[in-house]
Design a protein around this motif. Structure first.
Motif, short mmCIF file in Angstrom:
data_model
loop_
_atom_site.label_atom_id
_atom_site.label_comp_id
_atom_site.label_asym_id
_atom_site.label_seq_id
_atom_site.Cartn_x
_atom_site.Cartn_y
_atom_site.Cartn_z
N SER A 1 0.82 -1.22 0.00
CA SER A 1 0.00 0.00 0.00
C SER A 1 0.84 1.26 0.00
CB SER A 1 -0.94 0.00 1.21
OG SER A 1 -1.82 -1.10 1.17
N THR A 2 2.06 1.18 0.56
CA THR A 2 2.93 2.37 0.55
C THR A 2 3.27 2.77 -0.88
OG1 THR A 2 4.94 1.02 0.70
CG2 THR A 2 3.94 1.73 2.77
N ILE B 1 1.03 5.51 -2.15
CA ILE B 1 1.42 6.85 -1.67
C ILE B 1 2.63 7.36 -2.43
CG2 ILE B 1 2.15 8.16 0.36
CD1 ILE B 1 0.73 5.93 2.04
#
Length: 504
Positions: free
Chosen positions: A416-417, A420
């Motif tokens: 998920s990083t 970002i």
């Protein structure tokens, strides 16, 4: 349609265009003009025919459709065998869709040896379609390897200053992995007695063979994706390739690795695939985080987008090896959406490069004042790459993360990083190129998109929103095939039992 050889027609129609181009005579300008038009009409006809596959495709079955089989080498039990299922259909259409766009993108950019350039693209199109439609392992291998030849020529002849280095690096990396794929092919042939892919999928390969065969497959498909750490050929190839070469490389060729995992590794070698899940997860997470950080440090637009492709392919490999419906559906969708979005991003770079002959981010700034239409389409593709809801990039990443959370929370959290970091490097690129003051003299007369470029970007913009707002026409096509793949995979893993598995 089942009795008509539509797959063979779709696959080999570009070669008819090649034969026509070879017959063109006249002065250099006449030959170049006629070669462009012949290639454009051939590729458009191929795309229209490929759409008939979608329109006549039965979504309710996981069986191969539009199957064609002819005896080729009967003494070796090798046949000319073609067919598609839900996994391969859209890769065929993606190949036929991007080829005419590449031809239009090269209309003014390529001015030398135009005839040879157009021939290379049509040959490349045939090899790409054949790779996804082949149902015999020998045929698949021939098409899979033959793709290298026209792409090697496109990069090496029409590329940038370091084109020869980049072309050889691309060729050697991908060929080295494929030697092991050939060894695996021969091993399976001597084990099963045939190279027929449906037969090989149905055959229960002994567990003691699966590990070595899986590693041989992995060596080839990981380079093609490319996965970390065998990704270093990709930035060089992208930077030196002409714009259309980068479009095909990112849009189609990178997907051949993911297709290989779905067509061969998971269905043929389920026990080994389950054993190596921790390895895949580790390499994929490193790829997502590391290459995203590297992308943040880039000053060349093409290199930034190239590293972002490695990160996006990291999501794909996670999705494939979650062995969940959502994960594999997401991986398929991500490959399709990335094929559209990354191709569009490289086309955007090509637009400004054709005008300024520079890919350096620092060379630009404030383009929104002179190129508002370009700023608009660049924004759409940038947001699609970031995965903004409503764009095609969101659906694939969301499904992959849903599948990953079901299997391994840590992997999903780390992956998920990448979402970002992806937003960070794409917004960084967009802000520096598009916004700010237009204070550079060489940019004050730069021209906005012309009609030819608008014609290129319009279908890509439509697809980005279509896939993001109404994904069901795409997801429903491969749903049955993925369900069947997972059912067979989980049955094989359950039969193997815990003694043969390393465990997730």
């Amino acid at each position: 349609m089942e009795s008509f050889p539509i797959l063979s027609l779709t696959t080999f129609l570009p070669l008819i265009g090649v034969a026509f181009i070879l017959l063109i005579r006249g002065d250099e300008l006449t030959v170049a003009r006629n070669a462009r038009w012949a290639t454009l009409w051939t590729s458009l006809a191929t795309f229209v025919i490929s759409l008939l596959l979608w329109l006549n495709f039965d979504k309710s079955t996981a069986d191969f459709q539009f199957v064609e089989r002819l005896e080729w080498l009967p003494s070796f039990n090798i046949a000319y065998h073609m067919g598609i299922d839900g996994i391969s259909l859209f890769f065929v259409i993606l190949s036929t869709f991007l080829t005419p766009i590449c031809v239009l993108a090269s209309w003014k950019a390529i001015t030398t040896r135009v005839k040879e350039y157009m021939i290379a693209f049509l040959v490349l199109e045939t090899m790409m379609i054949g790779t996804f439609a082949a149902l015999d392992f020998v045929m698949f291998y021939i098409f899979f390897e033959a793709v290298l030849i026209p792409m090697f020529i496109i990069i090496g002849v029409w590329g940038g200053p370091r084109r020869v280095y980049a072309a050889f690096k691309f060729f050697l990396y991908t060929l080295a992995g494929s030697v092991l794929l050939l060894a695996a092919l021969l091993t399976l042939y001597f084990e099963v007695g045939t190279t027929d892919i449906p037969t090989l999928i149905a055959y229960a390969v002994p567990p003691e063979m699966q590990t070595w065969l899986w590693l041989a497959f992995f060596a080839s498909f990981a380079v093609k994706m490319p996965m970390w750490p065998v990704h270093t050929w990709l930035p060089d190839a992208h930077v030196e390739a002409p714009t259309a070469g980068s479009v095909i490389l990112a849009g189609v060729l990178l997907k051949m690795g993911g297709y290989g995992f779905l067509r061969f590794s998971l269905p043929m070698l389920p026990i080994a695939s389950e054993q190596f899940v921790p390895l895949i997860y580790t390499l994929s997470v490193i790829a997502i985080i590391y290459t995203s950080l590297v992308a943040l440090a880039q000053e060349d637009m093409k290199k930034l987008i190239a590293y972002s492709s490695v990160a996006h392919m990291g999501f794909v490999t996670i999705g494939i090896f979650t062995a969940t419906q959502q994960g594999i559906d997401g991986a398929m969708f991500q490959m399709l959406s990335h094929g559209i979005i990354s191709a569009a991003l490289f086309l955007c770079v090509g637009v400004v490069y054709d005008r300024e002959h520079s890919r350096e981010i620092a060379h630009y700034g404030g383009l929104v004042e002179r190129m508002p239409r370009f700023a608009f389409v660049f924004m759409i593709f940038m947001l699609g790459s970031v995965g903004l809801p409503g764009t095609g990039g969101f659906v694939g990443e969301f499904l992959i993360l849903v599948g990953a959370f079901q299997d391994n929370t840590w992997v999903a959290s780390l992956a998920s990083t990448g979402v970002i970091l992806g937003a960070a490097y794409m917004l960084y690129l967009y802000r520096r190129v598009i916004f700010g003051k237009l204070d550079k003299e060489h940019l004050k007369q730069i021209l906005d998109l012309e009609p030819r470029e608008i014609a290129i970007f319009t279908p890509l913009v439509i697809l980005v929103f279509w896939m993001g707002i109404w994904p069901d026409p795409f997801l429903s096509v491969f749903d049955a095939t993925v369900s069947n793949l997972l059912q067979n995979y989980q049955s094989a893993v359950a039969v193997a039992g815990p003694l043969n598995l390393a465990g997730r």
